[in-house]
Enzyme design. Sequence first.
Site, mmCIF file in Angstrom:
data_model
loop_
_atom_site.group_PDB
_atom_site.id
_atom_site.type_symbol
_atom_site.label_atom_id
_atom_site.label_comp_id
_atom_site.label_asym_id
_atom_site.label_seq_id
_atom_site.Cartn_x
_atom_site.Cartn_y
_atom_site.Cartn_z
ATOM 1 N N SER A 186 0.819 -1.220 0.000
ATOM 2 C CA SER A 186 0.000 0.000 0.000
ATOM 3 C C SER A 186 0.853 1.271 0.000
ATOM 4 O O SER A 186 2.013 1.266 0.388
ATOM 5 C CB SER A 186 -0.962 -0.033 1.194
ATOM 6 O OG SER A 186 -0.272 -0.227 2.399
ATOM 7 N N LYS A 211 2.358 -5.265 3.275
ATOM 8 C CA LYS A 211 3.452 -4.318 3.489
ATOM 9 C C LYS A 211 2.890 -2.897 3.414
ATOM 10 O O LYS A 211 2.555 -2.409 2.335
ATOM 11 C CB LYS A 211 4.516 -4.480 2.403
ATOM 12 C CG LYS A 211 5.645 -3.470 2.538
ATOM 13 C CD LYS A 211 6.266 -3.186 1.192
ATOM 14 C CE LYS A 211 7.003 -1.879 1.094
ATOM 15 N NZ LYS A 211 6.729 -0.826 2.042
ATOM 16 N N GLY A 264 -0.110 2.465 -5.711
ATOM 17 C CA GLY A 264 1.152 3.200 -5.617
ATOM 18 C C GLY A 264 1.545 3.677 -6.995
ATOM 19 O O GLY A 264 0.689 3.844 -7.875
ATOM 20 N N SER A 265 2.831 3.858 -7.188
ATOM 21 C CA SER A 265 3.272 4.458 -8.451
ATOM 22 C C SER A 265 3.242 3.448 -9.595
ATOM 23 O O SER A 265 3.357 2.233 -9.393
ATOM 24 C CB SER A 265 4.673 5.025 -8.287
ATOM 25 O OG SER A 265 5.550 3.975 -7.966
ATOM 26 N N THR A 266 3.134 3.983 -10.784
ATOM 27 C CA THR A 266 3.112 3.156 -11.991
ATOM 28 C C THR A 266 4.416 2.368 -12.111
ATOM 29 O O THR A 266 4.403 1.177 -12.468
ATOM 30 C CB THR A 266 2.903 4.077 -13.219
ATOM 31 O OG1 THR A 266 1.661 4.764 -13.033
ATOM 32 C CG2 THR A 266 2.866 3.307 -14.515
ATOM 33 N N VAL A 268 6.480 1.166 -9.858
ATOM 34 C CA VAL A 268 6.574 -0.006 -8.979
ATOM 35 C C VAL A 268 5.635 -1.107 -9.475
ATOM 36 O O VAL A 268 6.013 -2.275 -9.544
ATOM 37 C CB VAL A 268 6.277 0.367 -7.508
ATOM 38 C CG1 VAL A 268 6.142 -0.880 -6.654
ATOM 39 C CG2 VAL A 268 7.372 1.270 -6.957
ATOM 40 N N GLU A 292 -3.801 0.037 -8.679
ATOM 41 C CA GLU A 292 -4.265 1.406 -8.932
ATOM 42 C C GLU A 292 -3.029 2.271 -8.814
ATOM 43 O O GLU A 292 -2.388 2.300 -7.764
ATOM 44 C CB GLU A 292 -5.348 1.809 -7.929
ATOM 45 C CG GLU A 292 -6.624 0.973 -8.038
ATOM 46 C CD GLU A 292 -7.259 1.008 -9.428
ATOM 47 O OE1 GLU A 292 -7.101 2.004 -10.149
ATOM 48 O OE2 GLU A 292 -7.881 -0.003 -9.815
ATOM 49 N N CYS A 326 -4.095 10.689 -5.517
ATOM 50 C CA CYS A 326 -3.884 10.174 -6.879
ATOM 51 C C CYS A 326 -4.798 10.900 -7.848
ATOM 52 O O CYS A 326 -4.501 11.025 -9.023
ATOM 53 C CB CYS A 326 -4.152 8.688 -6.905
ATOM 54 S SG CYS A 326 -5.584 8.271 -5.937
ATOM 55 N N GLU A 424 3.680 12.836 -13.734
ATOM 56 C CA GLU A 424 3.106 12.910 -12.384
ATOM 57 C C GLU A 424 4.152 13.490 -11.434
ATOM 58 O O GLU A 424 5.290 13.020 -11.398
ATOM 59 C CB GLU A 424 2.687 11.520 -11.886
ATOM 60 C CG GLU A 424 2.037 11.607 -10.515
ATOM 61 C CD GLU A 424 1.548 10.274 -9.963
ATOM 62 O OE1 GLU A 424 2.360 9.340 -9.878
ATOM 63 O OE2 GLU A 424 0.357 10.194 -9.588
HETATM 64 P P1 NAD Z 1 5.173 4.129 -4.266
HETATM 65 O O1 NAD Z 1 4.972 3.385 -5.531
HETATM 66 O O2 NAD Z 1 6.448 4.832 -4.052
HETATM 67 O O3 NAD Z 1 5.018 3.125 -3.035
HETATM 68 C C1 NAD Z 1 3.875 2.303 -2.903
HETATM 69 C C2 NAD Z 1 4.271 1.078 -2.099
HETATM 70 O O4 NAD Z 1 5.152 0.287 -2.887
HETATM 71 C C3 NAD Z 1 5.019 1.426 -0.821
HETATM 72 O O5 NAD Z 1 4.607 0.556 0.212
HETATM 73 C C4 NAD Z 1 6.456 1.175 -1.214
HETATM 74 O O6 NAD Z 1 7.310 0.912 -0.137
HETATM 75 C C5 NAD Z 1 6.308 -0.024 -2.120
HETATM 76 N N1 NAD Z 1 7.458 -0.284 -3.006
HETATM 77 C C6 NAD Z 1 8.380 0.599 -3.442
HETATM 78 N N2 NAD Z 1 9.264 -0.034 -4.250
HETATM 79 C C7 NAD Z 1 8.874 -1.330 -4.339
HETATM 80 C C8 NAD Z 1 9.359 -2.474 -5.020
HETATM 81 N N3 NAD Z 1 10.426 -2.419 -5.798
HETATM 82 N N4 NAD Z 1 8.694 -3.634 -4.877
HETATM 83 C C9 NAD Z 1 7.587 -3.717 -4.118
HETATM 84 N N5 NAD Z 1 7.082 -2.658 -3.438
HETATM 85 C C10 NAD Z 1 7.714 -1.479 -3.549
HETATM 86 O O7 NAD Z 1 3.922 5.128 -4.103
HETATM 87 P P2 NAD Z 1 3.625 6.161 -2.932
HETATM 88 O O8 NAD Z 1 4.608 7.273 -3.014
HETATM 89 O O9 NAD Z 1 3.443 5.479 -1.627
HETATM 90 O O10 NAD Z 1 2.188 6.687 -3.378
HETATM 91 C C11 NAD Z 1 2.038 7.611 -4.396
HETATM 92 C C12 NAD Z 1 1.676 6.949 -5.698
HETATM 93 O O11 NAD Z 1 0.501 6.170 -5.532
HETATM 94 C C13 NAD Z 1 1.333 7.950 -6.777
HETATM 95 O O12 NAD Z 1 1.868 7.520 -8.004
HETATM 96 C C14 NAD Z 1 -0.187 7.922 -6.807
HETATM 97 O O13 NAD Z 1 -0.756 8.346 -8.030
HETATM 98 C C15 NAD Z 1 -0.462 6.501 -6.525
HETATM 99 N N6 NAD Z 1 -1.804 6.287 -6.003
HETATM 100 C C16 NAD Z 1 -2.750 5.833 -6.860
HETATM 101 C C17 NAD Z 1 -4.053 5.631 -6.419
HETATM 102 C C18 NAD Z 1 -5.119 5.148 -7.366
HETATM 103 O O14 NAD Z 1 -6.197 4.798 -6.900
HETATM 104 N N7 NAD Z 1 -4.861 5.104 -8.659
HETATM 105 C C19 NAD Z 1 -4.370 5.897 -5.087
HETATM 106 C C20 NAD Z 1 -3.368 6.345 -4.228
HETATM 107 C C21 NAD Z 1 -2.090 6.530 -4.701
#
Ligand code: NAD
Length: 542
Positions: A186, A211, A264-266, A268, A292, A326, A424
């Site tokens: 998440s 996680k 999270g991010s696209t 990842v 998402e 997001c 983004e």
């Molecule tokens: P992030 O991708 O940096 O991190 C998300 C999760 O992935 C975290 O728990 C992180 O520790 C984990 N992670 C990082 N590297 C990883 C890897 N190599 N393998 C597995 N897990 C890994 O995103 P963030 O900064 O926490 O959140 C912001 C992002 O989330 C933005 O891109 C936002 O647009 C997106 N988001 C999208 C929605 C949606 O509904 N579309 C909702 C909320 C956030």
Amino acid sequence: MPNAYFTIAKPANDPFKSYLPGSPERAELKAELARQSAQVVKIPLIIGGKEVWTDKTIQVTIPHDHQHVIAECCMAGEKELKMAVDAALAAKDAWEEMPWEHRSAIFLKAADLITGSYRQVLNASTMLGQSKTVFQAEIDIAELADFLRFGVWSAQEIFKDQPLSVDGIWNRQDYRPLDGFICAISPFNFTSIGGNLPTAPAIVGNVSVWKPSRTAVLSNYYYMKLLMWCGLPAGVINFVPCAGSDMSRYVVSHPKMAGFHFTGSTAVFQSVWKQVGEHIAGYANYPRLVGETGGKDYIFAHPSADVEPLVAALVRGSFEFQGQKCSACSRAFIPASIWPQVKQGLMEKTAALKVGDVQEFDTFMAAVIDQASFQTCKGYIDRAAASPECEIVAGGTYDDSKGWFIHPTVIRCDSPYYESMVREIFGPILSIYVYEDSQLDETLRICDTASPYALTGAVFAQDRQAIVKMERALRNSCGNFYINDKCTGAIVGQQPFGGARASGTNDKAGTGLNMIRWLSAHAVKESFSPSSAINYPYMAQP
Ligand code: NAD
């Protein structure tokens, strides 16, 4: 087929509290903020229902007061992640066999506590840990309760959907949980999403390894403790803060990973998808991948747009929670004929926004989540300030002396393809392209194609023919579309949320569309009068 009593009525959304001066909820929240600010919570892993303490820890700080430590969190490594997978698999059979109404009772009880006595614990930890203002925390926590209530109801509706039976034959569909465990990862920006990612699959009988994000770990830990207090059996959800790369290495590639629930991010999500592809022959099942991800959400104004609500939508949509939703608006297309009034409005309204500490209730915006985000935003602002293609219309300043503060910034870009118009940023930076009124069609095409994302978008117009045209032109540019409204603030059960293209698999969190991804249907036919015939009647000789 679950042993079910389908008696749950469609839920209503949790109403937001007002926190007006003198209200009991305001006093209660202030007291909880003071309590949580004055302590350092020690956060263990929770594996198989037990607290597990590790030597490797991280400090959790307040983004708007970055020297202030509020928690110290254990991090899982290889050993603990393997333990978490084992604990999930060990809990699987009993959880799957538990009648669904008993599973549901755990989550409905949790929802009642979230909206009741536990509300301010979650609100305060979200405000301090993720730098949300009162209202932003309140809508987040209300959404967490909505996810639980709508999740249980959606599961019921899925289970009720049964195939046709005919005389002497009973057909039924057994909605089995996936054959393995779910890996849930998440983001930092919503406590509700943190909670929902492991919980939605659990509602329909799955077990998971979760996680949380290291920058949302305090509120997420409180949620985990609440679930256990409500009777969640040991091992059904295993809480393992850890490095993302370790989660990928030891959990994602496990042969029994049956589903991946991610927000999270696209970048990842794409890296995990690639990894799943590389391991595909080793999995017991094809893992369900639900993600998402990022966005480059827009507001597109027509010359007939009403300027005041347009400016309000740009300000709230872009700057609430520091642009870290997001769905946050981060680019806008404004016709030249109304740009002078829109520009004036944006300058006045953004200058009046209070940026500061969330414990002061007149704060509109607090700090971005961490130093990395601060540096990213600063980079975009500095490059725009130096670019002959850009004009900083508002803001453009930042200050990291106490917290990670980026002031609300509006950049007018000569090109709709300038970097801040298409990438983004995830911060309080709005980029605007001013188009000639005569170039509406061409500009709609640019809005649709310039960025790879398709999460949220809004149009502003009074002319109904224009609205029809814009809706058609932008149909695939987002998963959530708004007319004369800001592009943020989706509510569970009202505007099912999710996007396509680079923004995700669009499985609409909080709905049956999402729940169904965590189920594997098992069709059962029973004959009450089994036939002994081998030949068919048409085979008879005349
Ligand atoms: P992030 O991708 O940096 O991190 C998300 C999760 O992935 C975290 O728990 C992180 O520790 C984990 N992670 C990082 N590297 C990883 C890897 N190599 N393998 C597995 N897990 C890994 O995103 P963030 O900064 O926490 O959140 C912001 C992002 O989330 C933005 O891109 C936002 O647009 C997106 N988001 C999208 C929605 C949606 O509904 N579309 C909702 C909320 C956030």
